[in-house]
Design an enzyme around this catalytic site. Structure first.
Site, PDB file in Angstrom:
ATOM      1  N   GLY A  35       0.836  -1.197   0.000  1.00 39.28           N
ATOM      2  CA  GLY A  35       0.000   0.000   0.000  1.00 39.28           C
ATOM      3  C   GLY A  35       0.868   1.243   0.000  1.00 39.28           C
ATOM      4  O   GLY A  35       1.669   1.448  -0.887  1.00 39.28           O
ATOM      5  N   SER A  62       0.212  -5.571   3.753  1.00 36.32           N
ATOM      6  CA  SER A  62       0.502  -6.279   4.993  1.00 36.32           C
ATOM      7  C   SER A  62       0.314  -5.351   6.186  1.00 36.32           C
ATOM      8  O   SER A  62       0.908  -4.268   6.235  1.00 36.32           O
ATOM      9  CB  SER A  62       1.937  -6.812   4.987  1.00 36.32           C
ATOM     10  OG  SER A  62       2.259  -7.345   6.259  1.00 36.32           O
ATOM     11  N   VAL A  70       9.586   8.965   3.861  1.00 35.62           N
ATOM     12  CA  VAL A  70      10.678   9.931   3.781  1.00 35.62           C
ATOM     13  C   VAL A  70      10.306  11.026   2.792  1.00 35.62           C
ATOM     14  O   VAL A  70       9.854  10.761   1.685  1.00 35.62           O
ATOM     15  CB  VAL A  70      11.973   9.244   3.311  1.00 35.62           C
ATOM     16  CG1 VAL A  70      13.054  10.267   3.043  1.00 35.62           C
ATOM     17  CG2 VAL A  70      12.440   8.259   4.363  1.00 35.62           C
ATOM     18  N   LYS A 101       3.904  24.783  -2.247  1.00 35.90           N
ATOM     19  CA  LYS A 101       5.353  24.817  -2.452  1.00 35.90           C
ATOM     20  C   LYS A 101       5.662  25.481  -3.783  1.00 35.90           C
ATOM     21  O   LYS A 101       5.224  25.011  -4.835  1.00 35.90           O
ATOM     22  CB  LYS A 101       5.907  23.388  -2.424  1.00 35.90           C
ATOM     23  CG  LYS A 101       7.389  23.263  -2.734  1.00 35.90           C
ATOM     24  CD  LYS A 101       7.801  21.792  -2.720  1.00 35.90           C
ATOM     25  CE  LYS A 101       9.229  21.596  -3.180  1.00 35.90           C
ATOM     26  NZ  LYS A 101       9.601  20.161  -3.232  1.00 35.90           N
ATOM     27  N   PRO A 121      13.203  27.666  -8.756  1.00 35.62           N
ATOM     28  CA  PRO A 121      11.775  27.992  -8.847  1.00 35.62           C
ATOM     29  C   PRO A 121      11.005  26.981  -9.687  1.00 35.62           C
ATOM     30  O   PRO A 121      11.540  26.368 -10.606  1.00 35.62           O
ATOM     31  CB  PRO A 121      11.802  29.348  -9.553  1.00 35.62           C
ATOM     32  CG  PRO A 121      12.994  29.250 -10.469  1.00 35.62           C
ATOM     33  CD  PRO A 121      14.012  28.427  -9.719  1.00 35.62           C
ATOM     34  N   VAL A 208       1.840 -11.278   2.757  1.00 37.39           N
ATOM     35  CA  VAL A 208       2.202 -12.213   1.693  1.00 37.39           C
ATOM     36  C   VAL A 208       3.300 -13.136   2.209  1.00 37.39           C
ATOM     37  O   VAL A 208       4.381 -12.679   2.602  1.00 37.39           O
ATOM     38  CB  VAL A 208       2.684 -11.463   0.435  1.00 37.39           C
ATOM     39  CG1 VAL A 208       3.134 -12.462  -0.635  1.00 37.39           C
ATOM     40  CG2 VAL A 208       1.580 -10.570  -0.108  1.00 37.39           C
ATOM     41  N   LEU A 356       9.534   2.614  -4.176  1.00 39.86           N
ATOM     42  CA  LEU A 356      10.876   2.249  -3.746  1.00 39.86           C
ATOM     43  C   LEU A 356      11.310   0.887  -4.275  1.00 39.86           C
ATOM     44  O   LEU A 356      12.511   0.608  -4.366  1.00 39.86           O
ATOM     45  CB  LEU A 356      10.962   2.262  -2.219  1.00 39.86           C
ATOM     46  CG  LEU A 356      10.657   3.599  -1.540  1.00 39.86           C
ATOM     47  CD1 LEU A 356      10.753   3.461  -0.033  1.00 39.86           C
ATOM     48  CD2 LEU A 356      11.599   4.682  -2.036  1.00 39.86           C
ATOM     49  N   THR A 367      11.647  13.911  -5.900  1.00 39.03           N
ATOM     50  CA  THR A 367      11.214  13.239  -7.125  1.00 39.03           C
ATOM     51  C   THR A 367      10.545  11.892  -6.895  1.00 39.03           C
ATOM     52  O   THR A 367      10.080  11.270  -7.850  1.00 39.03           O
ATOM     53  CB  THR A 367      12.415  13.031  -8.065  1.00 39.03           C
ATOM     54  OG1 THR A 367      13.441  12.302  -7.365  1.00 39.03           O
ATOM     55  CG2 THR A 367      12.976  14.359  -8.531  1.00 39.03           C
TER      56      THR A 367
END
Length: 536
Positions: A35, A62, A70, A101, A121, A208, A356, A367
Protein backbone atom coordinates in the site's frame (compact mmCIF):
# COMPACT_ATOMS: atom_id res chain seq x y z
CA UNK A 1 11.82 32.04 -25.16
CA UNK A 2 8.73 30.22 -23.89
CA UNK A 3 8.56 28.70 -20.44
CA UNK A 4 5.82 26.08 -20.36
CA UNK A 5 4.17 24.94 -17.18
CA UNK A 6 5.22 21.35 -16.43
CA UNK A 7 3.34 18.25 -17.40
CA UNK A 8 4.15 14.57 -17.40
CA UNK A 9 5.78 14.19 -20.79
CA UNK A 10 6.40 10.61 -21.84
CA UNK A 11 6.10 8.57 -25.00
CA UNK A 12 3.10 6.92 -23.43
CA UNK A 13 0.75 9.91 -23.30
CA UNK A 14 -2.75 8.55 -23.58
CA UNK A 15 -4.26 11.77 -24.86
CA UNK A 16 -6.64 11.04 -27.67
CA UNK A 17 -6.97 7.36 -26.79
CA UNK A 18 -10.52 6.32 -27.60
CA UNK A 19 -11.63 2.83 -26.63
CA UNK A 20 -14.82 1.13 -27.81
CA UNK A 21 -17.35 1.16 -25.01
CA UNK A 22 -17.24 -2.64 -24.85
CA UNK A 23 -13.47 -3.07 -25.31
CA UNK A 24 -11.93 -5.76 -23.13
CA UNK A 25 -8.75 -4.89 -21.21
CA UNK A 26 -5.62 -6.89 -22.11
CA UNK A 27 -5.51 -8.03 -18.48
CA UNK A 28 -8.55 -8.17 -16.24
CA UNK A 29 -7.22 -8.68 -12.73
CA UNK A 30 -4.36 -6.50 -11.45
CA UNK A 31 -2.87 -7.05 -8.02
CA UNK A 32 -0.94 -4.19 -6.40
CA UNK A 33 1.27 -5.64 -3.67
CA UNK A 34 1.99 -3.05 -1.00
CA UNK A 35 0.00 0.00 0.00
CA UNK A 36 1.46 3.31 1.06
CA UNK A 37 1.46 6.29 -1.24
CA UNK A 38 2.90 4.34 -4.17
CA UNK A 39 0.42 1.47 -3.98
CA UNK A 40 -2.70 3.56 -3.53
CA UNK A 41 -1.67 6.15 -6.13
CA UNK A 42 -1.13 3.34 -8.65
CA UNK A 43 -4.46 1.74 -7.79
CA UNK A 44 -6.32 5.03 -8.15
CA UNK A 45 -4.87 5.75 -11.59
CA UNK A 46 -5.69 2.22 -12.75
CA UNK A 47 -9.26 2.57 -11.45
CA UNK A 48 -9.53 5.90 -13.29
CA UNK A 49 -8.41 4.40 -16.61
CA UNK A 50 -10.63 4.15 -19.66
CA UNK A 51 -11.54 0.61 -18.64
CA UNK A 52 -12.93 1.80 -15.32
CA UNK A 53 -14.55 -0.98 -13.34
CA UNK A 54 -13.96 -3.54 -16.06
CA UNK A 55 -10.59 -3.91 -14.32
CA UNK A 56 -10.50 -5.83 -11.06
CA UNK A 57 -7.90 -4.10 -8.90
CA UNK A 58 -6.77 -5.41 -5.53
CA UNK A 59 -4.26 -3.88 -3.14
CA UNK A 60 -2.58 -6.43 -0.89
CA UNK A 61 -1.23 -4.57 2.12
CA UNK A 62 0.50 -6.28 4.99
CA UNK A 63 -0.62 -4.93 8.38
CA UNK A 64 2.86 -5.88 9.63
CA UNK A 65 4.72 -3.44 7.39
CA UNK A 66 4.70 0.31 7.97
CA UNK A 67 5.36 2.99 5.37
CA UNK A 68 8.66 4.86 5.23
CA UNK A 69 7.30 8.31 4.42
CA UNK A 70 10.68 9.93 3.78
CA UNK A 71 10.22 13.36 2.28
CA UNK A 72 7.06 15.36 2.53
CA UNK A 73 7.34 17.47 -0.60
CA UNK A 74 6.36 17.12 -4.23
CA UNK A 75 6.98 18.54 -7.66
CA UNK A 76 4.19 20.38 -9.56
CA UNK A 77 3.12 17.14 -11.26
CA UNK A 78 1.21 16.09 -8.15
CA UNK A 79 -1.23 18.90 -8.84
CA UNK A 80 -2.05 17.27 -12.17
CA UNK A 81 -2.58 13.94 -10.43
CA UNK A 82 -5.35 15.30 -8.25
CA UNK A 83 -6.89 17.39 -11.01
CA UNK A 84 -7.00 14.36 -13.31
CA UNK A 85 -8.90 12.43 -10.65
CA UNK A 86 -11.27 15.32 -9.97
CA UNK A 87 -10.09 15.68 -6.37
CA UNK A 88 -10.17 19.27 -5.15
CA UNK A 89 -7.44 20.76 -2.98
CA UNK A 90 -10.13 21.69 -0.45
CA UNK A 91 -10.83 17.97 -0.04
CA UNK A 92 -7.35 16.53 0.44
CA UNK A 93 -5.08 19.33 1.68
CA UNK A 94 -6.63 19.94 5.14
CA UNK A 95 -6.70 16.25 6.07
CA UNK A 96 -3.04 15.84 5.02
CA UNK A 97 -1.78 19.00 6.78
CA UNK A 98 -0.69 20.15 3.32
CA UNK A 99 0.83 23.46 2.30
CA UNK A 100 1.84 24.97 -1.04
CA UNK A 101 5.35 24.82 -2.45
CA UNK A 102 6.81 27.30 -4.95
CA UNK A 103 10.28 25.76 -5.10
CA UNK A 104 13.41 24.80 -3.16
CA UNK A 105 16.06 26.99 -1.56
CA UNK A 106 19.64 25.73 -1.34
CA UNK A 107 21.67 27.29 1.46
CA UNK A 108 25.38 26.84 1.97
CA UNK A 109 26.12 24.54 -0.96
CA UNK A 110 28.36 27.15 -2.54
CA UNK A 111 30.95 29.35 -0.86
CA UNK A 112 31.44 31.61 -3.89
CA UNK A 113 30.85 35.25 -2.90
CA UNK A 114 27.31 36.33 -3.79
CA UNK A 115 26.23 32.76 -4.54
CA UNK A 116 26.01 31.23 -1.05
CA UNK A 117 22.30 30.58 -1.55
CA UNK A 118 19.93 30.20 -4.49
CA UNK A 119 16.31 29.27 -5.17
CA UNK A 120 15.15 26.62 -7.67
CA UNK A 121 11.78 27.99 -8.85
CA UNK A 122 8.83 26.15 -10.26
CA UNK A 123 7.75 27.55 -13.60
CA UNK A 124 5.35 30.46 -14.07
CA UNK A 125 3.63 32.14 -17.00
CA UNK A 126 5.44 35.31 -15.92
CA UNK A 127 8.79 33.60 -16.59
CA UNK A 128 8.13 34.31 -20.27
CA UNK A 129 8.79 37.97 -19.42
CA UNK A 130 12.05 37.34 -17.52
CA UNK A 131 13.68 34.15 -18.79
CA UNK A 132 15.34 35.78 -21.80
CA UNK A 133 16.97 38.44 -19.63
CA UNK A 134 18.22 35.79 -17.23
CA UNK A 135 19.74 33.54 -19.89
CA UNK A 136 21.34 36.45 -21.75
CA UNK A 137 22.85 37.80 -18.54
CA UNK A 138 24.14 34.34 -17.66
CA UNK A 139 25.97 34.07 -20.97
CA UNK A 140 27.29 37.61 -20.70
CA UNK A 141 28.75 36.77 -17.28
CA UNK A 142 30.19 33.52 -18.62
CA UNK A 143 31.89 35.65 -21.26
CA UNK A 144 33.41 37.79 -18.50
CA UNK A 145 30.95 40.71 -18.26
CA UNK A 146 30.18 42.01 -14.79
CA UNK A 147 26.38 41.73 -15.02
CA UNK A 148 23.88 40.36 -12.53
CA UNK A 149 23.20 36.68 -13.27
CA UNK A 150 22.01 35.21 -9.99
CA UNK A 151 18.67 33.43 -10.68
CA UNK A 152 16.89 34.72 -7.57
CA UNK A 153 16.26 38.11 -9.13
CA UNK A 154 14.47 36.83 -12.22
CA UNK A 155 11.61 34.59 -11.07
CA UNK A 156 8.39 35.38 -9.27
CA UNK A 157 8.34 32.00 -7.52
CA UNK A 158 11.35 33.08 -5.49
CA UNK A 159 9.62 36.32 -4.50
CA UNK A 160 6.50 34.43 -3.43
CA UNK A 161 8.61 32.07 -1.31
CA UNK A 162 10.52 34.93 0.32
CA UNK A 163 7.27 36.68 1.24
CA UNK A 164 5.44 33.49 2.34
CA UNK A 165 2.80 34.02 -0.33
CA UNK A 166 0.74 31.16 -1.75
CA UNK A 167 1.42 30.51 -5.46
CA UNK A 168 -2.29 30.91 -6.28
CA UNK A 169 -3.12 34.29 -7.82
CA UNK A 170 -6.23 36.31 -7.30
CA UNK A 171 -8.90 35.69 -9.90
CA UNK A 172 -8.19 39.11 -11.44
CA UNK A 173 -4.54 38.18 -12.12
CA UNK A 174 -4.50 35.43 -14.78
CA UNK A 175 -0.87 34.31 -14.44
CA UNK A 176 -0.57 30.76 -13.16
CA UNK A 177 2.42 29.47 -11.21
CA UNK A 178 3.27 25.79 -11.28
CA UNK A 179 3.35 24.72 -7.66
CA UNK A 180 3.91 21.59 -5.64
CA UNK A 181 2.88 20.69 -2.12
CA UNK A 182 4.26 19.81 1.28
CA UNK A 183 2.23 17.19 3.15
CA UNK A 184 2.24 14.49 5.80
CA UNK A 185 3.15 11.40 3.78
CA UNK A 186 1.36 9.02 6.15
CA UNK A 187 -1.86 11.03 6.03
CA UNK A 188 -1.66 11.27 2.24
CA UNK A 189 -1.40 7.48 1.99
CA UNK A 190 -4.49 7.12 4.17
CA UNK A 191 -6.41 9.62 2.07
CA UNK A 192 -5.52 7.87 -1.20
CA UNK A 193 -6.54 4.58 0.41
CA UNK A 194 -10.02 5.92 1.15
CA UNK A 195 -10.45 7.41 -2.32
CA UNK A 196 -9.36 4.17 -3.99
CA UNK A 197 -11.95 2.19 -2.05
CA UNK A 198 -14.62 4.69 -3.10
CA UNK A 199 -13.68 4.05 -6.72
CA UNK A 200 -13.96 0.30 -6.61
CA UNK A 201 -10.48 -0.84 -5.58
CA UNK A 202 -10.47 -3.86 -3.26
CA UNK A 203 -8.29 -3.88 -0.16
CA UNK A 204 -6.84 -7.11 1.20
CA UNK A 205 -5.04 -6.44 4.52
CA UNK A 206 -2.97 -9.61 4.56
CA UNK A 207 0.69 -10.53 4.77
CA UNK A 208 2.20 -12.21 1.69
CA UNK A 209 4.01 -15.41 2.69
CA UNK A 210 5.21 -16.50 -0.75
CA UNK A 211 4.90 -15.74 -4.46
CA UNK A 212 3.73 -18.37 -6.93
CA UNK A 213 5.17 -18.73 -10.46
CA UNK A 214 4.51 -20.94 -13.47
CA UNK A 215 7.10 -22.86 -15.48
CA UNK A 216 7.91 -19.76 -17.58
CA UNK A 217 8.64 -17.65 -14.53
CA UNK A 218 5.44 -15.59 -14.77
CA UNK A 219 3.85 -14.70 -11.45
CA UNK A 220 0.55 -16.51 -11.08
CA UNK A 221 -0.50 -15.64 -7.57
CA UNK A 222 0.29 -14.95 -3.95
CA UNK A 223 0.06 -17.24 -0.95
CA UNK A 224 -1.28 -15.13 1.88
CA UNK A 225 -1.12 -15.59 5.61
CA UNK A 226 -3.69 -18.20 6.57
CA UNK A 227 -2.83 -20.38 3.54
CA UNK A 228 -5.14 -18.47 1.21
CA UNK A 229 -4.09 -18.09 -2.44
CA UNK A 230 -4.87 -15.03 -4.52
CA UNK A 231 -4.43 -15.23 -8.32
CA UNK A 232 -4.13 -12.35 -10.80
CA UNK A 233 -3.13 -11.62 -14.40
CA UNK A 234 -0.73 -8.78 -13.70
CA UNK A 235 1.14 -7.52 -10.63
CA UNK A 236 2.50 -4.19 -9.44
CA UNK A 237 5.29 -4.37 -6.88
CA UNK A 238 4.96 -1.56 -4.33
CA UNK A 239 6.70 -3.42 -1.51
CA UNK A 240 9.34 -0.74 -0.94
CA UNK A 241 13.02 -1.49 -0.54
CA UNK A 242 12.22 -5.16 0.17
CA UNK A 243 11.30 -5.49 -3.54
CA UNK A 244 9.40 -8.72 -2.97
CA UNK A 245 8.22 -9.34 -6.54
CA UNK A 246 10.57 -7.57 -8.93
CA UNK A 247 13.70 -8.32 -6.92
CA UNK A 248 13.37 -11.37 -4.68
CA UNK A 249 10.99 -13.33 -6.90
CA UNK A 250 11.93 -12.34 -10.44
CA UNK A 251 15.59 -11.67 -9.67
CA UNK A 252 15.72 -8.38 -11.53
CA UNK A 253 19.21 -6.92 -11.10
CA UNK A 254 19.63 -3.66 -9.19
CA UNK A 255 21.87 -0.85 -10.46
CA UNK A 256 23.29 1.09 -7.48
CA UNK A 257 24.13 4.78 -7.78
CA UNK A 258 26.54 4.72 -4.83
CA UNK A 259 29.53 5.88 -6.86
CA UNK A 260 27.49 8.84 -8.14
CA UNK A 261 25.46 9.71 -5.05
CA UNK A 262 27.11 9.05 -1.68
CA UNK A 263 24.13 9.54 0.66
CA UNK A 264 22.52 6.36 1.94
CA UNK A 265 20.81 7.27 5.22
CA UNK A 266 18.67 9.91 6.88
CA UNK A 267 17.48 10.96 10.31
CA UNK A 268 14.20 12.86 10.70
CA UNK A 269 12.39 14.67 13.51
CA UNK A 270 9.49 17.14 13.78
CA UNK A 271 9.45 20.58 15.38
CA UNK A 272 6.57 22.99 16.13
CA UNK A 273 5.56 25.64 13.62
CA UNK A 274 4.31 29.14 14.31
CA UNK A 275 4.26 32.47 12.54
CA UNK A 276 4.30 32.71 8.73
CA UNK A 277 4.23 29.45 6.77
CA UNK A 278 6.90 29.19 4.08
CA UNK A 279 6.10 28.16 0.53
CA UNK A 280 9.49 26.58 -0.02
CA UNK A 281 11.52 23.58 1.02
CA UNK A 282 14.87 24.63 2.49
CA UNK A 283 17.90 22.43 1.82
CA UNK A 284 20.89 23.40 3.95
CA UNK A 285 24.37 21.95 3.50
CA UNK A 286 25.64 20.09 6.59
CA UNK A 287 29.01 18.49 7.37
CA UNK A 288 28.25 15.16 5.69
CA UNK A 289 25.12 15.83 3.62
CA UNK A 290 22.21 18.24 3.80
CA UNK A 291 19.26 19.04 6.05
CA UNK A 292 15.69 19.62 4.91
CA UNK A 293 13.08 21.88 6.45
CA UNK A 294 9.52 21.43 5.23
CA UNK A 295 6.53 23.45 6.49
CA UNK A 296 3.24 21.69 7.17
CA UNK A 297 0.17 23.30 8.70
CA UNK A 298 0.81 21.58 12.06
CA UNK A 299 4.60 21.22 12.23
CA UNK A 300 7.92 21.43 10.47
CA UNK A 301 9.35 18.27 8.98
CA UNK A 302 13.12 18.26 9.51
CA UNK A 303 15.75 15.77 8.51
CA UNK A 304 19.37 15.15 7.61
CA UNK A 305 20.35 13.12 4.55
CA UNK A 306 23.92 11.90 4.92
CA UNK A 307 26.51 9.32 3.90
CA UNK A 308 27.47 6.55 6.32
CA UNK A 309 30.89 6.49 4.67
CA UNK A 310 31.63 9.81 6.36
CA UNK A 311 29.69 9.79 9.65
CA UNK A 312 27.72 7.47 11.92
CA UNK A 313 23.99 7.61 12.64
CA UNK A 314 24.67 8.97 16.14
CA UNK A 315 26.95 11.69 14.75
CA UNK A 316 24.33 12.68 12.18
CA UNK A 317 21.58 12.89 14.80
CA UNK A 318 23.80 14.94 17.09
CA UNK A 319 24.64 17.36 14.28
CA UNK A 320 20.97 17.77 13.36
CA UNK A 321 19.89 18.25 16.97
CA UNK A 322 22.64 20.80 17.52
CA UNK A 323 21.59 22.75 14.45
CA UNK A 324 17.96 22.85 15.59
CA UNK A 325 18.74 23.56 19.25
CA UNK A 326 17.38 20.16 20.35
CA UNK A 327 20.54 18.55 21.69
CA UNK A 328 19.07 18.07 25.16
CA UNK A 329 15.45 17.74 24.08
CA UNK A 330 13.46 14.50 24.09
CA UNK A 331 12.14 15.07 20.55
CA UNK A 332 12.07 11.60 18.95
CA UNK A 333 14.31 10.95 15.96
CA UNK A 334 13.64 8.40 13.24
CA UNK A 335 16.58 6.79 11.44
CA UNK A 336 16.19 5.54 7.88
CA UNK A 337 18.35 3.65 5.41
CA UNK A 338 18.15 4.36 1.68
CA UNK A 339 18.90 2.11 -1.28
CA UNK A 340 19.81 4.58 -4.01
CA UNK A 341 19.64 3.31 -7.58
CA UNK A 342 17.17 1.49 -9.82
CA UNK A 343 16.26 -1.95 -11.11
CA UNK A 344 17.42 -2.75 -14.64
CA UNK A 345 13.84 -3.40 -15.78
CA UNK A 346 10.90 -1.79 -13.99
CA UNK A 347 8.64 -4.05 -16.08
CA UNK A 348 9.76 -7.68 -15.92
CA UNK A 349 7.50 -10.48 -17.15
CA UNK A 350 3.99 -9.73 -15.83
CA UNK A 351 5.11 -7.38 -13.10
CA UNK A 352 5.80 -3.64 -12.94
CA UNK A 353 7.72 -2.23 -9.99
CA UNK A 354 6.71 1.16 -8.64
CA UNK A 355 7.85 3.31 -5.75
CA UNK A 356 10.88 2.25 -3.75
CA UNK A 357 10.72 -1.27 -5.22
CA UNK A 358 11.55 0.28 -8.59
CA UNK A 359 14.30 2.59 -7.40
CA UNK A 360 15.09 5.68 -5.41
CA UNK A 361 17.07 8.84 -5.88
CA UNK A 362 17.74 10.73 -2.68
CA UNK A 363 15.02 13.31 -1.84
CA UNK A 364 16.99 16.46 -2.74
CA UNK A 365 14.51 17.46 -5.48
CA UNK A 366 11.46 15.57 -4.12
CA UNK A 367 11.21 13.24 -7.12
CA UNK A 368 9.97 10.06 -5.41
CA UNK A 369 6.25 10.68 -5.98
CA UNK A 370 6.97 12.00 -9.46
CA UNK A 371 8.44 8.60 -10.44
CA UNK A 372 5.44 6.84 -8.89
CA UNK A 373 3.03 9.03 -10.82
CA UNK A 374 4.93 8.70 -14.10
CA UNK A 375 5.17 4.92 -13.82
CA UNK A 376 1.49 4.48 -13.00
CA UNK A 377 0.47 6.87 -15.80
CA UNK A 378 2.60 4.95 -18.29
CA UNK A 379 1.13 1.64 -17.15
CA UNK A 380 -2.40 2.98 -17.64
CA UNK A 381 -1.46 4.15 -21.13
CA UNK A 382 -0.06 0.75 -22.05
CA UNK A 383 -3.25 -0.92 -20.86
CA UNK A 384 -5.45 1.48 -22.79
CA UNK A 385 -3.49 0.96 -25.97
CA UNK A 386 -3.97 -2.78 -25.53
CA UNK A 387 -0.40 -3.73 -26.46
CA UNK A 388 1.54 -5.41 -23.68
CA UNK A 389 4.05 -7.12 -25.94
CA UNK A 390 7.82 -7.09 -25.93
CA UNK A 391 8.16 -3.81 -27.84
CA UNK A 392 5.87 -2.00 -25.41
CA UNK A 393 7.78 -3.43 -22.47
CA UNK A 394 11.13 -2.39 -23.93
CA UNK A 395 9.94 1.16 -24.60
CA UNK A 396 8.45 1.37 -21.11
CA UNK A 397 11.72 0.31 -19.48
CA UNK A 398 13.85 2.54 -21.69
CA UNK A 399 11.71 5.55 -20.77
CA UNK A 400 11.86 4.92 -17.03
CA UNK A 401 15.59 4.19 -17.11
CA UNK A 402 16.20 7.40 -19.05
CA UNK A 403 14.23 9.39 -16.47
CA UNK A 404 16.23 7.86 -13.64
CA UNK A 405 19.53 8.58 -15.37
CA UNK A 406 18.53 12.16 -16.17
CA UNK A 407 17.30 12.86 -12.65
CA UNK A 408 20.42 11.29 -11.17
CA UNK A 409 22.59 13.59 -13.30
CA UNK A 410 20.73 16.67 -12.10
CA UNK A 411 21.13 15.65 -8.46
CA UNK A 412 24.81 14.73 -8.94
CA UNK A 413 25.44 18.15 -10.46
CA UNK A 414 24.54 19.81 -7.13
CA UNK A 415 27.32 17.90 -5.43
CA UNK A 416 29.88 18.10 -8.20
CA UNK A 417 29.63 21.90 -8.42
CA UNK A 418 29.81 22.54 -4.67
CA UNK A 419 32.76 24.68 -3.52
CA UNK A 420 32.92 23.67 0.14
CA UNK A 421 36.23 22.41 1.47
CA UNK A 422 35.45 22.14 5.19
CA UNK A 423 34.90 18.35 5.32
CA UNK A 424 36.11 15.31 3.42
CA UNK A 425 32.51 14.63 2.35
CA UNK A 426 32.26 17.83 0.31
CA UNK A 427 35.81 17.55 -1.03
CA UNK A 428 35.09 13.98 -2.20
CA UNK A 429 31.90 15.08 -3.94
CA UNK A 430 33.66 17.90 -5.79
CA UNK A 431 36.46 15.53 -6.82
CA UNK A 432 34.12 12.73 -7.91
CA UNK A 433 34.89 11.61 -11.47
CA UNK A 434 32.11 9.01 -11.67
CA UNK A 435 29.90 11.15 -13.88
CA UNK A 436 27.79 10.09 -16.82
CA UNK A 437 28.96 11.11 -20.26
CA UNK A 438 25.92 13.37 -20.79
CA UNK A 439 26.66 15.23 -17.55
CA UNK A 440 30.34 15.57 -18.45
CA UNK A 441 29.31 16.97 -21.84
CA UNK A 442 26.87 19.44 -20.26
CA UNK A 443 29.44 20.74 -17.75
CA UNK A 444 32.10 20.96 -20.43
CA UNK A 445 29.77 22.98 -22.65
CA UNK A 446 29.00 25.38 -19.79
CA UNK A 447 32.64 25.80 -18.82
CA UNK A 448 33.53 26.38 -22.48
CA UNK A 449 31.08 29.32 -22.26
CA UNK A 450 28.79 27.89 -24.92
CA UNK A 451 24.97 27.78 -24.80
CA UNK A 452 23.60 24.57 -23.32
CA UNK A 453 20.09 25.13 -24.67
CA UNK A 454 20.61 23.21 -27.95
CA UNK A 455 21.87 20.16 -26.05
CA UNK A 456 19.00 20.35 -23.59
CA UNK A 457 16.37 20.65 -26.31
CA UNK A 458 17.79 17.72 -28.26
CA UNK A 459 18.14 15.54 -25.13
CA UNK A 460 21.86 15.21 -25.86
CA UNK A 461 22.30 15.95 -22.17
CA UNK A 462 20.22 17.22 -19.26
CA UNK A 463 17.35 14.82 -19.83
CA UNK A 464 14.47 14.90 -17.30
CA UNK A 465 14.88 18.56 -16.26
CA UNK A 466 13.87 21.72 -18.13
CA UNK A 467 16.13 24.53 -19.31
CA UNK A 468 15.27 26.86 -16.43
CA UNK A 469 16.28 24.23 -13.85
CA UNK A 470 19.74 23.68 -15.31
CA UNK A 471 20.40 27.40 -15.66
CA UNK A 472 19.25 28.10 -12.11
CA UNK A 473 21.45 25.33 -10.73
CA UNK A 474 24.65 26.27 -12.54
CA UNK A 475 24.17 30.02 -12.21
CA UNK A 476 22.89 29.72 -8.64
CA UNK A 477 26.01 27.80 -7.62
CA UNK A 478 28.09 30.61 -9.13
CA UNK A 479 29.78 28.62 -11.90
CA UNK A 480 31.19 31.77 -13.50
CA UNK A 481 34.61 33.38 -13.92
CA UNK A 482 36.02 34.69 -10.64
CA UNK A 483 35.04 38.26 -9.74
CA UNK A 484 38.55 39.60 -10.36
CA UNK A 485 38.37 38.28 -13.92
CA UNK A 486 35.19 40.19 -14.79
CA UNK A 487 35.18 43.30 -16.97
CA UNK A 488 32.74 46.13 -17.54
CA UNK A 489 29.86 44.99 -19.77
CA UNK A 490 29.34 46.29 -23.28
CA UNK A 491 26.13 48.26 -23.97
CA UNK A 492 24.59 45.14 -25.49
CA UNK A 493 25.52 43.02 -22.47
CA UNK A 494 24.04 45.65 -20.14
CA UNK A 495 20.88 46.13 -22.19
CA UNK A 496 18.38 44.82 -19.65
CA UNK A 497 16.74 47.17 -17.16
CA UNK A 498 16.78 45.05 -14.02
CA UNK A 499 15.14 47.78 -11.93
CA UNK A 500 12.09 47.54 -14.20
CA UNK A 501 12.16 43.76 -13.88
CA UNK A 502 12.30 44.07 -10.08
CA UNK A 503 9.32 46.40 -10.17
CA UNK A 504 7.30 44.04 -12.36
CA UNK A 505 7.96 41.04 -10.11
CA UNK A 506 7.31 43.02 -6.94
CA UNK A 507 3.98 44.36 -8.17
CA UNK A 508 2.96 40.99 -9.59
CA UNK A 509 3.64 39.28 -6.25
CA UNK A 510 1.07 41.56 -4.61
CA UNK A 511 -1.63 39.56 -6.44
CA UNK A 512 -0.84 36.39 -4.49
CA UNK A 513 -2.28 35.91 -0.96
CA UNK A 514 -0.55 35.28 2.32
CA UNK A 515 0.07 31.56 2.62
CA UNK A 516 -1.19 30.96 6.16
CA UNK A 517 -4.31 33.05 5.52
CA UNK A 518 -5.19 31.07 2.40
CA UNK A 519 -4.67 27.74 4.18
CA UNK A 520 -6.94 28.83 7.02
CA UNK A 521 -9.69 29.55 4.49
CA UNK A 522 -9.62 26.05 3.02
CA UNK A 523 -11.70 24.38 5.80
CA UNK A 524 -14.28 27.13 5.43
CA UNK A 525 -14.50 26.41 1.70
CA UNK A 526 -14.99 22.71 2.45
CA UNK A 527 -17.84 23.51 4.86
CA UNK A 528 -19.50 25.84 2.37
CA UNK A 529 -19.31 23.28 -0.44
CA UNK A 530 -20.71 20.54 1.83
CA UNK A 531 -23.58 22.80 2.94
CA UNK A 532 -24.45 23.68 -0.65
CA UNK A 533 -24.51 19.98 -1.56
CA UNK A 534 -26.81 19.27 1.39
CA UNK A 535 -29.18 22.10 0.50
CA UNK A 536 -29.30 20.96 -3.11
Amino acid sequence: MTTNLPRIDTDFAAQGTVLPHDAEPPVKHICVVGGGTAGWMTALLLANSAYGRRLQIRVIESPQVGTIGVGEGSTPWLRGFFEGLGIEEAEWMPVCNATYKAGIRFDGWSTRPGFESYFHPFASMLDNLTMTQFVQNVHARLDGADVHAHPDRFFIARRLADECRAPKPQRSFPFDVAYGYHFDAGLLGQFLHRKALERGVHHVPRHVESVLQDERGEITGLRLEGDETLAADFFVDCTGFSSLLIGKTLGTPFVPFAENLFNDAAVAMPTPIDGPIMTQTVSTAMDHGWAWKIPLTERYGNGYVYSTRFCSADEAETELRTRMGLLDADTPARHLKMRVGRVTHAWNRNCVANGLAQGFIEPLEATALLFVQRTATMLVSVLEKGDMGEDARRAFNDTINGQFEGTRDYIVCHYKTNSRTDTEYWRANAANTHLSEPLVQLLRTWLDRKPIIPGLKSNTFGRAYPIVSWYCLLAGMGIFPDAQELRAPTPKEAQHNLAALDNMIERSAMNYPDHRTLLQEIPARVHEETLQLYLW
